[in-house]
Design a protein around this motif. Structure first.
Motif, PDB file in Angstrom:
ATOM      1  N   ASN A 181      14.104-102.103 -39.141  1.00  0.00           N
ATOM      2  CA  ASN A 181      15.314-102.898 -38.989  1.00  0.00           C
ATOM      3  C   ASN A 181      16.515-102.089 -39.453  1.00  0.00           C
ATOM      4  N   ASN A 182      17.412-101.781 -38.540  1.00  0.00           N
ATOM      5  CA  ASN A 182      18.546-100.940 -38.907  1.00  0.00           C
ATOM      6  C   ASN A 182      19.701-101.772 -39.458  1.00  0.00           C
ATOM      7  N   ALA A 183      20.349-101.232 -40.464  1.00  0.00           N
ATOM      8  CA  ALA A 183      21.514-101.895 -41.043  1.00  0.00           C
ATOM      9  C   ALA A 183      22.253-100.880 -41.903  1.00  0.00           C
ATOM     10  N   ASP A 184      23.531-101.179 -42.186  1.00  0.00           N
ATOM     11  CA  ASP A 184      24.290-100.230 -43.008  1.00  0.00           C
ATOM     12  C   ASP A 184      23.797-100.243 -44.457  1.00  0.00           C
ATOM     13  N   GLN A 185      23.213-101.357 -44.890  1.00  0.00           N
ATOM     14  CA  GLN A 185      22.697-101.426 -46.251  1.00  0.00           C
ATOM     15  C   GLN A 185      21.373-102.173 -46.223  1.00  0.00           C
ATOM     16  N   LYS A 186      20.357-101.622 -46.900  1.00  0.00           N
ATOM     17  CA  LYS A 186      19.092-102.339 -47.043  1.00  0.00           C
ATOM     18  C   LYS A 186      18.749-102.419 -48.526  1.00  0.00           C
ATOM     19  N   TYR A 187      17.849-103.333 -48.848  1.00  0.00           N
ATOM     20  CA  TYR A 187      17.501-103.529 -50.249  1.00  0.00           C
ATOM     21  C   TYR A 187      15.988-103.495 -50.476  1.00  0.00           C
ATOM     22  N   VAL A 188      15.628-103.051 -51.688  1.00  0.00           N
ATOM     23  CA  VAL A 188      14.245-103.149 -52.149  1.00  0.00           C
ATOM     24  C   VAL A 188      14.258-104.104 -53.334  1.00  0.00           C
ATOM     25  N   CYS A 197       9.707 -96.711 -52.166  1.00  0.00           N
ATOM     26  CA  CYS A 197       9.894 -97.716 -51.124  1.00  0.00           C
ATOM     27  C   CYS A 197      11.273 -97.566 -50.494  1.00  0.00           C
ATOM     28  N   GLY A 198      12.282 -97.292 -51.326  1.00  0.00           N
ATOM     29  CA  GLY A 198      13.634 -97.074 -50.819  1.00  0.00           C
ATOM     30  C   GLY A 198      13.674 -95.884 -49.872  1.00  0.00           C
ATOM     31  N   TYR A 199      12.961 -94.829 -50.256  1.00  0.00           N
ATOM     32  CA  TYR A 199      12.903 -93.637 -49.407  1.00  0.00           C
ATOM     33  C   TYR A 199      12.228 -93.964 -48.070  1.00  0.00           C
ATOM     34  N   ALA A 200      11.130 -94.721 -48.143  1.00  0.00           N
ATOM     35  CA  ALA A 200      10.363 -95.030 -46.929  1.00  0.00           C
ATOM     36  C   ALA A 200      11.098 -95.981 -45.996  1.00  0.00           C
ATOM     37  N   THR A 201      11.880 -96.897 -46.576  1.00  0.00           N
ATOM     38  CA  THR A 201      12.525 -97.905 -45.727  1.00  0.00           C
ATOM     39  C   THR A 201      14.010 -97.626 -45.527  1.00  0.00           C
ATOM     40  N   ASN A 202      14.487 -96.524 -46.096  1.00  0.00           N
ATOM     41  CA  ASN A 202      15.894 -96.145 -45.992  1.00  0.00           C
ATOM     42  C   ASN A 202      16.820 -97.175 -46.656  1.00  0.00           C
ATOM     43  N   ALA A 203      16.449 -97.569 -47.852  1.00  0.00           N
ATOM     44  CA  ALA A 203      17.272 -98.488 -48.642  1.00  0.00           C
ATOM     45  C   ALA A 203      17.781 -97.735 -49.857  1.00  0.00           C
ATOM     46  N   SER A 204      19.035 -97.960 -50.235  1.00  0.00           N
ATOM     47  CA  SER A 204      19.556 -97.216 -51.380  1.00  0.00           C
ATOM     48  C   SER A 204      19.744 -98.087 -52.606  1.00  0.00           C
ATOM     49  N   LYS A 205      19.459 -99.381 -52.469  1.00  0.00           N
ATOM     50  CA  LYS A 205      19.636-100.260 -53.633  1.00  0.00           C
ATOM     51  C   LYS A 205      18.366-101.020 -53.950  1.00  0.00           C
ATOM     52  N   GLY A 206      18.033-101.052 -55.228  1.00  0.00           N
ATOM     53  CA  GLY A 206      16.876-101.807 -55.680  1.00  0.00           C
ATOM     54  C   GLY A 206      17.306-102.895 -56.648  1.00  0.00           C
ATOM     55  N   LEU A 207      16.636-104.024 -56.578  1.00  0.00           N
ATOM     56  CA  LEU A 207      16.939-105.121 -57.493  1.00  0.00           C
ATOM     57  C   LEU A 207      15.629-105.632 -58.071  1.00  0.00           C
ATOM     58  N   ILE A 208      15.606-105.836 -59.371  1.00  0.00           N
ATOM     59  CA  ILE A 208      14.417-106.436 -59.984  1.00  0.00           C
ATOM     60  C   ILE A 208      14.789-107.844 -60.423  1.00  0.00           C
ATOM     61  N   TYR A 209      14.104-108.822 -59.866  1.00  0.00           N
ATOM     62  CA  TYR A 209      14.360-110.213 -60.249  1.00  0.00           C
ATOM     63  C   TYR A 209      13.376-110.573 -61.346  1.00  0.00           C
ATOM     64  N   ILE A 210      13.867-110.676 -62.566  1.00  0.00           N
ATOM     65  CA  ILE A 210      12.967-110.880 -63.705  1.00  0.00           C
ATOM     66  C   ILE A 210      13.339-112.137 -64.467  1.00  0.00           C
ATOM     67  N   ARG A 211      12.334-112.806 -64.991  1.00  0.00           N
ATOM     68  CA  ARG A 211      12.568-114.037 -65.743  1.00  0.00           C
ATOM     69  C   ARG A 211      13.319-113.755 -67.035  1.00  0.00           C
ATOM     70  N   ALA A 212      14.310-114.559 -67.305  1.00  0.00           N
ATOM     71  CA  ALA A 212      15.067-114.402 -68.546  1.00  0.00           C
ATOM     72  C   ALA A 212      14.188-114.665 -69.762  1.00  0.00           C
ATOM     73  N   GLU A 213      13.038-115.305 -69.535  1.00  0.00           N
ATOM     74  CA  GLU A 213      12.134-115.601 -70.656  1.00  0.00           C
ATOM     75  C   GLU A 213      11.345-114.365 -71.093  1.00  0.00           C
ATOM     76  N   TYR A 214      11.560-113.234 -70.459  1.00  0.00           N
ATOM     77  CA  TYR A 214      10.823-112.012 -70.795  1.00  0.00           C
ATOM     78  C   TYR A 214      11.743-110.993 -71.463  1.00  0.00           C
ATOM     79  N   PRO A 215      12.250-111.302 -72.660  1.00  0.00           N
ATOM     80  CA  PRO A 215      13.256-110.410 -73.252  1.00  0.00           C
ATOM     81  C   PRO A 215      12.763-108.985 -73.492  1.00  0.00           C
ATOM     82  N   LEU A 216      11.498-108.854 -73.892  1.00  0.00           N
ATOM     83  CA  LEU A 216      10.991-107.514 -74.200  1.00  0.00           C
ATOM     84  C   LEU A 216      10.897-106.668 -72.931  1.00  0.00           C
ATOM     85  N   ALA A 217      10.412-107.284 -71.848  1.00  0.00           N
ATOM     86  CA  ALA A 217      10.317-106.551 -70.589  1.00  0.00           C
ATOM     87  C   ALA A 217      11.710-106.161 -70.105  1.00  0.00           C
TER      88      ALA A 217
END
Ligand SMILES: Cc1cc2nc3c(=O)[nH]c(=O)nc-3n(C[C@H](O)[C@H](O)[C@H](O)COP(=O)(O)O)c2cc1C
Ligand code: SF4
Ligand code: FES
Lengths: 592, 161
Positions: free
Chosen positions: A179-186, A218-238
């Motif tokens: 899927n081509n786009a100017d910006q992709k995400y992981v 994964c970014g390299y393989a899918t041509n995405a330059s931005k990564g986001l980690i969605y993490i629970r706020a209840e995991y302060p140590l992580a």
């Protein structure tokens, strides 16, 4: 010499940080600070026996360590080279102590791929990760492989998503790459909503760089330059360890622009969840990252076409990512030799409940439930009888004795009426009431339903109410039929995976524990003795010596009686907490 | 209690504005803004939500919709010693419900409430990752493992003045 101290959440709850401090202090007192390093690692997995301290290079594995033990460990082991026998693990059957974890039943059958570094490295130090081949896979991808090569390698490995669905990871990457786009995400899904599961958290706490490296791949393989980690706020140590890891990776040029001198750029940011189970569902997760209520939307469009901010987005689970660098380093053909025909590699499970060895385990796909529960898990607590094992969390089901020899993989678990889910595995014994267990999960679903579609919002509530009636002995046999019908309707008509799977705990217990439902309805009895409305605590006068122990322990003062005279429990006051039964030495109190 | 009125001080008003600004007043950062704001004030009463809505230029209803959707956000102040009982599956099968009932009884409050003197509040959470110690109770940051109903009083007493 190295002293590794477990810094997982479980061990920290037992004050493992104070062990680190005491060890450091003691080493300093003896002038050994330069020769011996104390390192706080991620989870070793053997949470039941925590806090754990491991000594390298001789691999001595100390269990249930307290901070007072630091002096002895330093004096005896570090200085005199003698193991502290009383802190070694005792094999419960052979009654001998085992000093090396390799020989413990708990570890023998495990193969650690996703957990390879947990308990071995200091997660707050990127050099230690690099020392164990970290970021080598990313280098290999960028320097020696095209994005298509990477995707092919992942496809050939047979890796399937570990977040629950089991979708082939390579295929997912391929779709995103096309899927081509100017910006992709992981996106890394670290929402881990299954109550009673802590696999993803342990990986992030113990080996955060593995996930960052994989996201970059994964970014390299899918041509995405931005990564986001969605993490629970209840995991302060992580969260803390991820932040440190991201900073260090940026500093080393492993994230950012021109990675490994190429023109590939990739960076990672964190996004915080706020306590909603449904946000683990990928479309809901994306809406939550956009600052909205985390309500799912109909697929298609899939995130790979239209995801975060409307751009193509590849979503994978933490454990899925943790497997990637190893697959690249060792090759698809190494990975796909492990596991079963359609489920390759290993799976991490959080083993908990009525089992001797609670902890985090990683086993090859195809291992049987019996091996997991009775060999690795050490069997049922207090010598009780095994009754059921729940996998797949609120979307899964309860499996029984007859499933014990089923090899665990995605397809077998579904065929048996449960599912892999994210890896929670809760063992139950004869004291657990299966109707109550189903009710427990429905209570969870009702609370967590986002309310967008009515089958899930209203239907699950009705299911819960019916189960509640059953546990109170107020239901009829017709209600059981009604229960089953409603389950089917909710499964078929709900919008997202939450509602489509929420009846599973009921359906699987109806199938496997029909008699138990019937006993509640026809005999007004809870065979496991757990449903409070169906039981009564009474004193057997002949056995009661009038010691008054029960009077003192009863939290509501429901027990009365003269010293040395038989006592009486007032049923209108009794809250059926069971404290008196536990305290009575004369078996004079029973549940009727 | 959800209608308690608070008056926002000038200083606090500026803090909220600062937080919003640090996220460029972008609506898509709403959840991050709320996290930071709750971190600072401890809870998110309606009056604070109004300011956030104004700063990010979104309807108050949207802010309210988000605050009430996520269980991590609260519109009520917590007690000085927030008590959280883990009701994850592992804790549930090892008797968390009996422990919860005992806390409710001893403190005289329901889940989600705070004692009159503002000392204790009671909430449930799902799996704190210490299943080996089930059932687990948290008071503030401190974790108590293998809690039995008859051990509840001792825990509460630790925090009583
Ligand atoms: C109600 C619901 C909750 C989910 N929770 C999670 C979760 O906590 N973690 C996760 O990785 N995936 C979760 N998923 C699955 C995701 O939607 C998605 O399939 C997954 O993140 C994809 O990654 P994978 O292919 O690597 O497994 C959930 C799905 C549903 C329907
Ligand atoms: S199935 Fe439940 S959680 Fe999913 S969209 Fe419908 S109401 Fe929301
Ligand atoms: S279920 Fe309570 S700590 Fe995991």
């Amino acid at each position: 010499m190295h002293l590794l101290v477990c810094g997982g959440t479980g061990c920290r709850a037992s004050a493992s940080d104070s062990i680190v401090e005491s060890l450091k202090q003691e080493l300093e007192n003896k002038g050994l600070s330069d020769e011996v390093q104390v390192i706080m690692t991620g989870c070793f997995g053997f949470c039941e026996k925590g806090p754990i301290v491991k000594v390298l290079p001789d691999n001595t594995f100390y269990v249930e360590v307290k901070h007072e033990d630091a002096v002895e460990i330093v004096d005896e082991h570090v200085i005199k080279g003698r193991q502290v026998k009383r802190l070694l693990y005792q094999d419960p059957e052979k009654k001998q102590s085992i000093s090396d974890s390799k020989h413990m039943d708990f570890y023998k059958k495990q193969i650690r791929i996703a957990l390879r570094n947990c308990g071995f490295i200091d997660p707050e130090n990127v050099d230690e990760y690099i020392g164990r081949d970290g970021y080598m896979a990313l280098g290999k991808c960028i320097n020696e492989m095209t994005p298509q090569d990477v995707i092919k390698e992942i496809k050939d490995s047979g890796l399937r998503g570990r977040g629950g669905g089991g979708f082939p990871t390579g295929l997912k990457w391929e779709i995103a790459s096309k899927n081509n786009a100017d910006q992709k995400y992981v996106v890394c899904n670290a929402d881990e909503g299954d109550p009673g599961a802590f696999m993803d958290r342990s990986i992030l706490e113990g080996d955060p760089h593995a996930v960052l490296e994989a996201m970059a791949i994964c970014g390299y393989a899918t041509n995405a330059s931005k990564g986001l980690i969605y993490i629970r706020a209840e995991y302060p140590l992580a969260i803390k360890r991820l932040k440190i890891a991201i900073d260090q990776a940026r500093e080393y040029g492993l994230l950012g622009k021109n990675i490994f001198g190429s023109d590939f750029e990739f960076d990672v940011e964190l996004r915080y969840g706020a306590g909603a189970f449904v946000c683990g569902e990928e479309t809901a997760l994306i809406h939550s990252m956009e600052g909205l209520r985390g309500e799912p939307t109909i697929k298609p469009p899939y995130p790979a076409e239209k995801g975060y901010l409307g751009k193509p987005t590849n979503v994978n689970n933490v454990e899925t990512f943790a497997n990637i660098p190893v697959i690249i380093n060792k090759g698809a053909n190494w990975f796909n030799k492990i596991g079963t025909e359609k489920s390759k590699g290993t799976k991490v499970f959080a083993l908990a409940g009525k089992i001797n060895n609670v902890g985090l385990i990683e086993v090859p796909m195809g291992t049987t439930l019996r091996e997991v529960i009775f060999e690795i898990g050490g069997g049922i607590k207090d010598g009780k009888k095994f009754k059921a094992v729940q996998t797949g969390g609120p979307s899964g089901g309860c499996l029984t004795e007859k499933h014990l020899d089923t090899p665990i993989d995605f397809d077998n678990l579904i065929a048996a009426g449960s599912m892999m889910g994210s890896g929670g595995m809760i063992v139950m014994d004869e004291d657990d009431c299966m109707v109550s267990v189903a009710k427990f999960y429905l209570d969870f679903t009702v609370e967590e339903s986002c309310g967008k579609c009515s089958p899930c919002r209203i239907g699950n509530k009705r299911l819960y109410e019916l189960l509640d009636q059953i546990t109170q002995g107020k239901a009829t046999m017709d209600d059981l039929q009604r229960l089953r019908n409603m389950c089917e309707v909710i499964k078929d008509t709900s919008l997202c995976g939450l509602g489509q799977t929420s009846p599973n705990p009921i359906l699987s217990t109806l199938d496997n524990f029909w008699d138990e439902y019937v006993a509640h309805i026809k005999d007004h009895k809870c065979p496991a003795g757990q449903c409070k409305d169906l039981m009564k605590y009474v004193v057997i006068e002949e056995n009661c010596v009038g010691c008054t122990a029960c009077v003192r322990v009863c939290p509501v003062g429901a027990i009365s009686g003269e010293k040395k005279q038989p006592h009486y429990i007032d049923p209108s006051n009794c809250i059926k907490c069971g404290a008196c039964i536990e305290r009575c030495k004369f078996d004079a109190i029973i549940v009727k | 209690m959800s209608h308690i009125k608070v008056k926002i001080k000038e200083k606090d008003l500026n803090t909220i504005k600062q937080i919003c600004k640090s996220f460029n007043n972008e609506p898509k950062e709403l959840i991050n803004v709320l996290h930071k704001t709750q971190e600072h004030f401890g809870y998110l009463p309606a009056e604070i939500q109004e300011v956030v809505a104004q700063e990010l230029n979104v309807p108050v209803a949207k802010v309210y919709g988000v605050v009430t959707f996520y269980s991590f956000f609260t519109m009520l102040p917590k007690g000085k010693h927030p008590v959280s009982i883990c009701t994850g599956t592992a804790c549930y099968v090892r008797g968390a419900d009996n422990v919860l009932q005992e806390f409710k009884r001893q403190l005289g409050i329901e889940v989600g409430e705070t004692t009159e003197d503002g000392e204790f509040s009671l909430s449930c959470l799902r799996c704190v990752g210490a299943c080996g110690l089930a059932p687990v109770v948290l008071v503030g940051d401190k974790t108590y493992g293998r809690v039995a109903p008859d051990g509840v009083k001792a825990i509460i007493d630790e925090y009583k003045k």
